[in-house]
Write an enzyme that holds these catalytic residues in place. Structure first.
Site, short mmCIF file in Angstrom:
data_model
loop_
_atom_site.label_atom_id
_atom_site.label_comp_id
_atom_site.label_asym_id
_atom_site.label_seq_id
_atom_site.Cartn_x
_atom_site.Cartn_y
_atom_site.Cartn_z
N LEU A 178 -20.06 -2.88 -8.64
CA LEU A 178 -19.92 -1.30 -7.20
C LEU A 178 -19.86 -2.34 -6.03
O LEU A 178 -20.36 -4.14 -5.80
CB LEU A 178 -21.62 -0.47 -7.26
N LYS A 226 -8.82 2.00 -17.18
CA LYS A 226 -8.48 0.39 -17.16
C LYS A 226 -8.99 -0.97 -18.46
O LYS A 226 -8.56 -1.92 -18.46
CB LYS A 226 -9.92 0.13 -16.37
N ASN A 244 -4.32 -4.52 -7.70
CA ASN A 244 -5.64 -4.10 -7.61
C ASN A 244 -5.46 -2.67 -7.05
O ASN A 244 -6.54 -1.88 -7.26
CB ASN A 244 -5.87 -4.77 -6.03
N TYR A 301 -10.57 7.23 -15.55
CA TYR A 301 -10.65 5.76 -14.84
C TYR A 301 -10.80 4.48 -16.00
O TYR A 301 -10.31 3.49 -16.10
CB TYR A 301 -11.21 5.72 -14.12
N GLY A 311 -10.11 10.29 -5.74
CA GLY A 311 -9.66 10.77 -6.85
C GLY A 311 -10.59 11.77 -7.84
O GLY A 311 -11.48 11.82 -6.66
N ASP A 336 4.87 3.15 -3.21
CA ASP A 336 4.30 4.21 -4.30
C ASP A 336 4.19 3.10 -5.76
O ASP A 336 5.30 3.17 -6.41
CB ASP A 336 4.58 5.06 -4.34
N ASP A 391 1.18 -1.40 -0.32
CA ASP A 391 -0.24 -0.15 -0.46
C ASP A 391 1.08 1.67 -0.23
O ASP A 391 2.16 1.16 0.64
CB ASP A 391 -0.46 -0.04 0.86
N1 LIG Z 1 -14.49 0.33 -4.86
C1 LIG Z 1 -15.63 0.10 -5.67
O1 LIG Z 1 -16.36 0.06 -6.09
C2 LIG Z 1 -14.69 -0.49 -6.99
C3 LIG Z 1 -15.47 -0.79 -8.69
C4 LIG Z 1 -14.79 -0.72 -9.54
C5 LIG Z 1 -13.49 -1.50 -9.43
N2 LIG Z 1 -13.04 -1.20 -8.40
C6 LIG Z 1 -11.16 -1.35 -8.29
O2 LIG Z 1 -10.89 -2.25 -7.20
C7 LIG Z 1 -9.64 -1.82 -6.85
C8 LIG Z 1 -10.28 -1.24 -5.96
O3 LIG Z 1 -10.72 -0.18 -5.02
P1 LIG Z 1 -10.89 0.03 -3.49
O4 LIG Z 1 -12.51 0.44 -3.99
O5 LIG Z 1 -10.82 -0.72 -2.69
O6 LIG Z 1 -10.27 1.24 -3.25
P2 LIG Z 1 -9.76 2.02 -1.85
O7 LIG Z 1 -9.36 3.26 -2.54
O8 LIG Z 1 -9.97 1.36 -0.69
O9 LIG Z 1 -8.48 1.23 -1.77
C9 LIG Z 1 -7.58 1.28 -2.02
C10 LIG Z 1 -5.86 1.20 -1.48
O10 LIG Z 1 -5.02 1.64 -2.71
C11 LIG Z 1 -4.08 2.63 -2.49
N3 LIG Z 1 -3.08 2.62 -3.01
C12 LIG Z 1 -3.34 4.11 -3.91
N4 LIG Z 1 -2.22 4.63 -4.63
C13 LIG Z 1 -1.96 3.50 -4.73
C14 LIG Z 1 -0.17 3.84 -4.90
N5 LIG Z 1 0.12 4.31 -6.35
N6 LIG Z 1 0.48 2.52 -4.86
C15 LIG Z 1 0.58 1.91 -4.07
N7 LIG Z 1 -1.02 1.76 -3.60
C16 LIG Z 1 -1.92 2.97 -3.12
C17 LIG Z 1 -4.90 3.50 -0.62
O11 LIG Z 1 -3.50 3.46 0.07
C18 LIG Z 1 -6.00 2.15 -0.39
O12 LIG Z 1 -5.66 1.43 0.75
C19 LIG Z 1 -9.73 -0.69 -7.75
O13 LIG Z 1 -8.59 -1.35 -8.63
C20 LIG Z 1 -10.20 -0.12 -8.29
O14 LIG Z 1 -10.14 0.65 -9.74
C21 LIG Z 1 -13.63 -1.17 -6.99
#
Ligand SMILES: NC(=O)c1ccc[n+]([C@@H]2O[C@H](COP(=O)([O-])OP(=O)(O)OC[C@H]3O[C@@H](n4cnc5c(N)ncnc54)[C@H](O)[C@@H]3O)[C@@H](O)[C@H]2O)c1
Length: 269
Positions: A209, A181, A107, A177, A115, A80, A54
């Site tokens: 979602l 993707k 992930n 985004y 964002g 990062d 993370d």
């Molecule tokens: N939440 C949704 O509804 C949803 C829907 C479709 C797809 N997704 C995809 O699921 C994945 C996870 O989403 P989420 O909702 O759990 O996100 P989230 O924001 O809850 O968690 C993501 C984590 O990634 C970390 N992160 C961000 N930038 C980073 C970087 N540059 N390097 C290392 N770590 C980094 C953040 O610190 C955070 O802890 C993403 O790829 C997102 O596009 C989510």
């Protein structure tokens, strides 16, 4: 015919142990919370040693504590993933800690702070760059770092976490985004075809979602749930279960695919 019937007998041997990941190592990016944390927990529960990445060290540490507290094996690897120069060094540290990365799950895909949704016409180019860096360039660099050893070892799994926004136009300001993707899904299809002969599969999960978007009693969240035939948002555990299948021996036939994990979402309902 002989080979075919032998294969059929192999298939009959498929038991639950084929879903285990004992002896495997996994790196999950953005695993300090949300979907990534769910994935890390499931892979560790299945026996993998998990490198929890993370941006925020404290988030990675707390997921590692929860996994090890439950008897699993995990190490924190905060860095990062968009830092082009730092990634190779960070992945060398990961290799020191866990050995070769058998399973890579990219992930991290939502920029820190969530964002900014922006209509394309208003979007600064920095937002575009941020999405491409996180969802496409970071994935490309990660894969390039771990793939040579996976090929040498004759076994590997690459899973990209994508989104329904890659294939469905949405009026919520997520064009950059969605484009990033979609690019990642394109790379996955080619990777799977190139690497399959070496025992390495590559697939993407396009999520719908997920929980955590808002309060369950919020009318906006309830409206979203109405478009999901199973009547609920997805969870990290749902995504972890799908990844466990893809990354175990049992999932070895699945390659170069984009699988939608969204409860059968009907957009626009
Ligand atoms: N939440 C949704 O509804 C949803 C829907 C479709 C797809 N997704 C995809 O699921 C994945 C996870 O989403 P989420 O909702 O759990 O996100 P989230 O924001 O809850 O968690 C993501 C984590 O990634 C970390 N992160 C961000 N930038 C980073 C970087 N540059 N390097 C290392 N770590 C980094 C953040 O610190 C955070 O802890 C993403 O790829 C997102 O596009 C989510």
């Amino acid at each position: 015919m002989g080979a075919l019937s032998e294969r059929t007998e192999d298939t009959m041997d498929l038991g639950v142990e084929q879903f285990g990941l004992s002896g495997r190592t996994a790196l999950v990016t953005g695993a300090g919370r949300g979907v990534g944390a769910g994935i890390a927990h499931v892979l560790a529960a299945a026996g993998a040693t998990v490198a929890v990445n993370d941006l925020h060290a404290a988030r990675a540490d707390s997921v590692v504590d929860a996994i090890t507290g439950a008897g699993g094996a995990a190490v924190a690897c905060p860095f990062d993933v968009t830092d082009g120069d730092g990634t190779a060094e960070a992945l060398a540290r990961v290799a020191d800690l866990v050995g070769d990365v058998d399973i890579l799950v990219h992930n991290a895909g939502i920029p820190d702070g969530g964002g900014r949704p922006n209509r394309f016409v208003d979007m600064p180019s920095s937002d575009w760059q941020l999405q491409i860096d996180l969802n496409l360039a970071a994935m490309m660099r990660m894969v390039q770092s771990v793939l040579p050893r996976q090929i040498e070892n004759g076994w590997g799994r690459i899973v990209q976490i994508s989104s329904g926004a890659s294939s469905q136009g949405l009026p919520i300001g997520v064009g950059a985004y969605g484009a990033a993707k979609a690019g990642s899904e394109g790379l996955i299809r080619h990777l799977g075809v190139e690497c399959g002969p070496h025992g390495v599969t590559a697939n993407a999960l396009a999520l719908g979602l997920m929980e955590g978007l808002g309060r369950a009693d919020d009318p906006a969240v309830q409206k979203m749930i109405r478009g999901i035939p199973i009547g609920r948002l997805g969870t990290g555990a749902d995504v972890g279960a799908a990844i466990l299948w893809l990354c175990s021996e049992a999932g070895g036939l699945v390659n170069a695919q984009v699988i939608h994990l969204n409860g059968g979402t009907v957009f626009g309902r």
